[in-house]
Design an enzyme around this catalytic site. Structure first.
Site, PDB file in Angstrom:
ATOM      1  CG  HIS A   1      -2.117  23.003 -16.492  1.00  0.00           C
ATOM      2  ND1 HIS A   1      -1.368  24.135 -16.349  1.00  0.00           N
ATOM      3  CD2 HIS A   1      -1.524  22.081 -15.697  1.00  0.00           C
ATOM      4  CE1 HIS A   1      -0.379  23.917 -15.492  1.00  0.00           C
ATOM      5  NE2 HIS A   1      -0.458  22.661 -15.079  1.00  0.00           N
ATOM      6  CG  LEU A   2      -7.061  18.120 -18.105  1.00  0.00           C
ATOM      7  CD1 LEU A   2      -7.885  17.134 -18.942  1.00  0.00           C
ATOM      8  CD2 LEU A   2      -7.910  18.652 -16.954  1.00  0.00           C
ATOM      9  N   GLY A   3      -2.578  17.617 -16.163  1.00  0.00           N
ATOM     10  CA  GLY A   3      -1.570  16.677 -15.672  1.00  0.00           C
ATOM     11  C   GLY A   3      -1.794  16.246 -14.231  1.00  0.00           C
ATOM     12  CB  ALA A   4      -1.814  18.060 -11.126  1.00  0.00           C
TER      13      ALA A   4
ATOM     14  CD  GLU B   1      -1.435  26.602 -18.672  1.00  0.00           C
ATOM     15  OE1 GLU B   1      -1.934  26.520 -17.525  1.00  0.00           O
ATOM     16  OE2 GLU B   1      -0.602  25.800 -19.092  1.00  0.00           O
TER      17      GLU B   1
ATOM     18  CE  LYS C   1       8.690  16.068  -7.148  1.00  0.00           C
ATOM     19  NZ  LYS C   1       9.660  17.161  -7.364  1.00  0.00           N
ATOM     20  CB  VAL C   2       7.005  14.345 -13.746  1.00  0.00           C
ATOM     21  CG1 VAL C   2       6.074  13.894 -14.868  1.00  0.00           C
ATOM     22  CG2 VAL C   2       6.205  15.067 -12.659  1.00  0.00           C
TER      23      VAL C   2
ATOM     24  CG  ASP D   1      17.844  16.413 -14.893  1.00  0.00           C
ATOM     25  OD1 ASP D   1      18.628  17.294 -14.498  1.00  0.00           O
ATOM     26  OD2 ASP D   1      16.747  16.189 -14.359  1.00  0.00           O
TER      27      ASP D   1
ATOM     28  CB  VAL E   1       2.884  16.737 -19.174  1.00  0.00           C
ATOM     29  CG1 VAL E   1       1.966  16.742 -17.951  1.00  0.00           C
ATOM     30  CG2 VAL E   1       2.154  15.979 -20.289  1.00  0.00           C
ATOM     31  CB  ALA E   2       7.257  20.517 -18.376  1.00  0.00           C
ATOM     32  NE  ARG E   3       4.090  25.427 -14.718  1.00  0.00           N
ATOM     33  CZ  ARG E   3       3.463  24.368 -14.192  1.00  0.00           C
ATOM     34  NH1 ARG E   3       3.134  23.346 -14.950  1.00  0.00           N
ATOM     35  NH2 ARG E   3       3.150  24.336 -12.923  1.00  0.00           N
TER      36      ARG E   3
END
Ligand SMILES: NC(=O)C1=CN([C@@H]2O[C@H](COP(=O)(O)OP(=O)(O)OC[C@H]3O[C@@H](n4cnc5c(N)ncnc54)[C@H](O)[C@@H]3O)[C@@H](O)[C@H]2O)C=CC1
Ligand SMILES: O=C(O)C(=O)COP(=O)(O)O
Length: 613
Positions: A349-352, A330, A220-221, A240, A299-301
């Protein structure tokens, strides 16, 4: 795949898609407004509706809340959007306790039915153990569920749901923000100017146009990042192993191998989940394969990158720059060399973290948690098998039947003979491929295991519980002729290699055997051993085996009448006139011992058994 309509399918043991929703779903157009229309509607209905009491459910509802007949309790351990909180409060008591220590979380969790977390709460095995069976749902208000021990959740029969779609755009936008900020040294230049310097030549950047961006993880991202980066004039390739070539091609992206992606890209953006197979996928070896001067965005993990290897690659110039929103630990340690590195841009960790995404996530997770507590279909469950809503709805009466048959058959086993092999036979006109029996198997398991143990069984943990107990469930199909309008004609449950306390329940093959059907939407027992009967599976049941004689039914009936026991159903099955017969009597109340004794002493009654359904 669209989310199931919220709060609609009120069924026990909600099963749910384990598959990820279609990554292409949140399109640029669809997500441009503040809230998708579905949530906007929900917001207005929420404002208008008074508190709704939980509806009673059979299985997935937390037993504690259901037993008390009261509202369930939901613990929220990280900041959630106000709309989702309001929705939760309309259904449950909500305890918002942020920044709990692991110990505090363990102390609280046994008092709640559901737990809602973001990425900052580690829901470990110890948390599930501390819950002591009460916690029924964990809601992850976001995508990544690597902070939840899914195996421990499954073993505990606890459903884990996430909110997989509402923060996609926010994460993609943040990726683009980091990509452009990194290419033009925005953060470093900002810090320099604020420190009173004017360093124009130091912060000369690189252009994006014509550069190759490798999107690693085209979900999705990743696909939303690809769309946006195309608009910046970049050439996009993606890797992927599970993505469909057509979907990539539709947005002008070439799917390539891992090696090709990392060795040809100028920029590499990471968008895969953290799993055992992606952990430290980016390491000394893979950095060495990359183009000299590559730039990396994560921006994943944090865990998909070996952070020490990244530091080495930054120091030796293989990686020119990195932009990181996520870290293995974190928050990262205060003296983290990676965070302090001149060529690294970081965000916490501001992605969301946009207002809109958090509103959406809060509603998405509140709907999922409430639905799961009600026993409804949980479209976003991550540790339960997927049974589509329409299948669940159609199978609903058979779900009840399967559990009752399991419950009944296990009570026919005489003490000491361990149940090991259960055969479930489905007779149906449907092609086996059109009949999903996983929920039925789970319910037979539930019916068999729950009366003889303290285990709580649901669709989440049924297979696990069966395996733990060494219970082998064999499923067979009998294909009947006819139109496949109804999913099933009958379900038989056989227990092999066990002794029965009621010989009449033994089939010719020596198994304990019962069969049931759904009649007018209700479960009926239609066969015991080799005797046909027809009795509704409600309340309690007395099975009597007698020599077929006039007057016995009346005698047993009058014993029950004298003892004030209401008979709801009665049915007699016999092999031939004057031979053995079985009387199945449905009773509302549990007869007193004396009544059961008198039934046993009735002339010609050879054996009887009292069963709770
Ligand atoms: N920083 C933040 O605040 C946010 C981070 N995320 C993280 O972003 C990641 C992606 O999220 P979504 O796109 O929503 O998930 P998604 O499930 O839609 O996409 C993940 C994709 O990664 C692919 N994948 C799995 N293993 C792979 C491998 N070894 N190599 C390449 N691709 C692989 C999957 O096939 C899938 O298409 C997740 O780790 C999620 O936790 C998501 C939202 C916000
Ligand atoms: O959804 C995700 O995977 C995220 O990483 C977002 O995490 P958060 O809810 O902001 O702690």
């Amino acid at each position: 795949m669209a989310l199931a309509t919220p709060l609609r399918h009120h069924l026990p043991l909600a099963a749910a898609p384990a598959v990820a929703p279609d990554p292409a779903t949140p399109s640029l157009v669809a997500t441009r407004g503040a809230l998708p229309p579905r949530w906007a509607r929900l917001r207005s209905s929420l404002a208008a509706s008074p508190s709704s009491e939980p509806r009673p459910t059979r299985s997935l509802t937390p037993p504690a809340a259901a037993a008390a007949g009261g509202r369930p309790t939901v613990l929220v351990t990280e900041k959630l959007g106000p709309l989702g909180l309001d929705l939760l409060r309309s259904f449950a008591n909500v305890d918002c306790s942020y920044e709990l220590t692991a110990e505090e979380l363990r102390a609280k969790v046994s008092l709640v039915d559901a737990l809602v977390v973001r990425s900052g709460t580690r829901v470990t095995r110890e948390v599930f153990e501390a819950a002591r069976g009460r916690l029924r749902v964990v809601g992850r208000a976001g995508v990544g569920i690597d902070n939840v021990d899914l195996q421990a959740a499954t073993e505990a029969g606890c459903l884990v749901v996430n909110a997989p779609t509402a923060n996609t755009v926010a994460a993609a936008e943040h990726t683009i923000a980091l990509l452009t900020a990194m290419a033009r040294n925005v953060a470093q230049a900002d810090a320099s100017l604020k420190a009173g310097k004017w360093e124009r030549s130091k912060y000369v950047g690189v252009t994006l146009v014509g550069k190759t961006l490798a999107v690693m993880g085209f979900g999705k991202v990743g696909s939303e990042v690809a769309r946006r980066a195309k608009g910046l004039g970049m050439d996009i390739i993606a890797h992927d192993p599970y993505a469909a070539v057509d979907r990539a091609r539709a947005i002008g992206v070439d799917l390539v191998s891992f090696d090709e992606a990392i060795s040809t890209a100028d920029f590499i953006s990471l968008h895969m989940p953290l799993t055992p197979s992606t952990e430290k996928l980016f390491n000394d070896e893979t950095f060495a394969e990359m183009k000299e001067g590559v730039r990396i965005i994560n921006v994943a993990r944090g865990g998909v990158v070996d952070e020490e290897a990244l530091l080495r690659a930054l120091d030796n110039g293989t990686v020119a720059q990195a932009a990181l929103d996520v870290f293995i630990e974190e928050p990262p340690p205060r003296d983290s060399k990676l965070v302090e590195h001149e060529n690294v841009t970081v965000t916490p960790h501001l992605g969301a973290s946009t207002t809109e995404a958090q509103e959406g996530v809060s509603l998405e997770i509140a709907e999922a948690v409430i639905g799961a507590l009600r026993g409804d279909l949980a479209a976003t469950a991550v540790n339960a098998p997927m049974v589509p809503a329409e299948v669940l709805s159609e199978l609903s009466p058979y779900v009840v039947l399967a559990e009752k048959l399991g419950r009944l058959v296990v009570q026919l086993v005489s003490g000491g003979s361990g149940v090991k092999v259960v055969k479930v036979v489905y007779s149906s006109t449907r092609d086996p491929d059109d009949l999903d029996t996983r929920i039925l198997r789970a319910m037979v398991t539930k019916g068999i295991v729950e009366p003889i143990s303290s285990a709580f069984v649901n669709i989440v943990n049924a297979d696990y519980v069966a395996k733990q107990r060494g219970l082998q469930i064999i499923e067979e199909r009998i294909l009947l002729d006819g139109s496949p309008e109804v999913p099933l004609d009958s379900i038989e449950v056989h227990l092999a290699n066990v002794e029965s306390k009621f010989a009449g329940a033994l089939s010719d093959a020596g198994d304990i055997k019962v069969e049931g059907k759904v009649k007018d939407g209700s479960p009926h027992l239609t066969l015991v051993g080799s005797f046909s009967v027809d009795v509704g599976l409600e309340g309690n049941l007395i099975l009597c085996c007698q020599v077929d004689q006039p007057g016995i039914i009346g005698k047993v009936g009058s014993i029950l009448g004298k003892m004030n026991v209401n008979v709801s159903f009665m049915s007699v099955g016999r092999t031939a006139p004057g031979k053995q017969a079985i009387m199945a009597i449905g009773v509302d109340e549990e007869p007193e011992k004396e009544a059961l004794k008198l039934i046993g002493e009735t002339p010609f009654v050879e054996e009887f058994v009292f069963l709770k359904l």
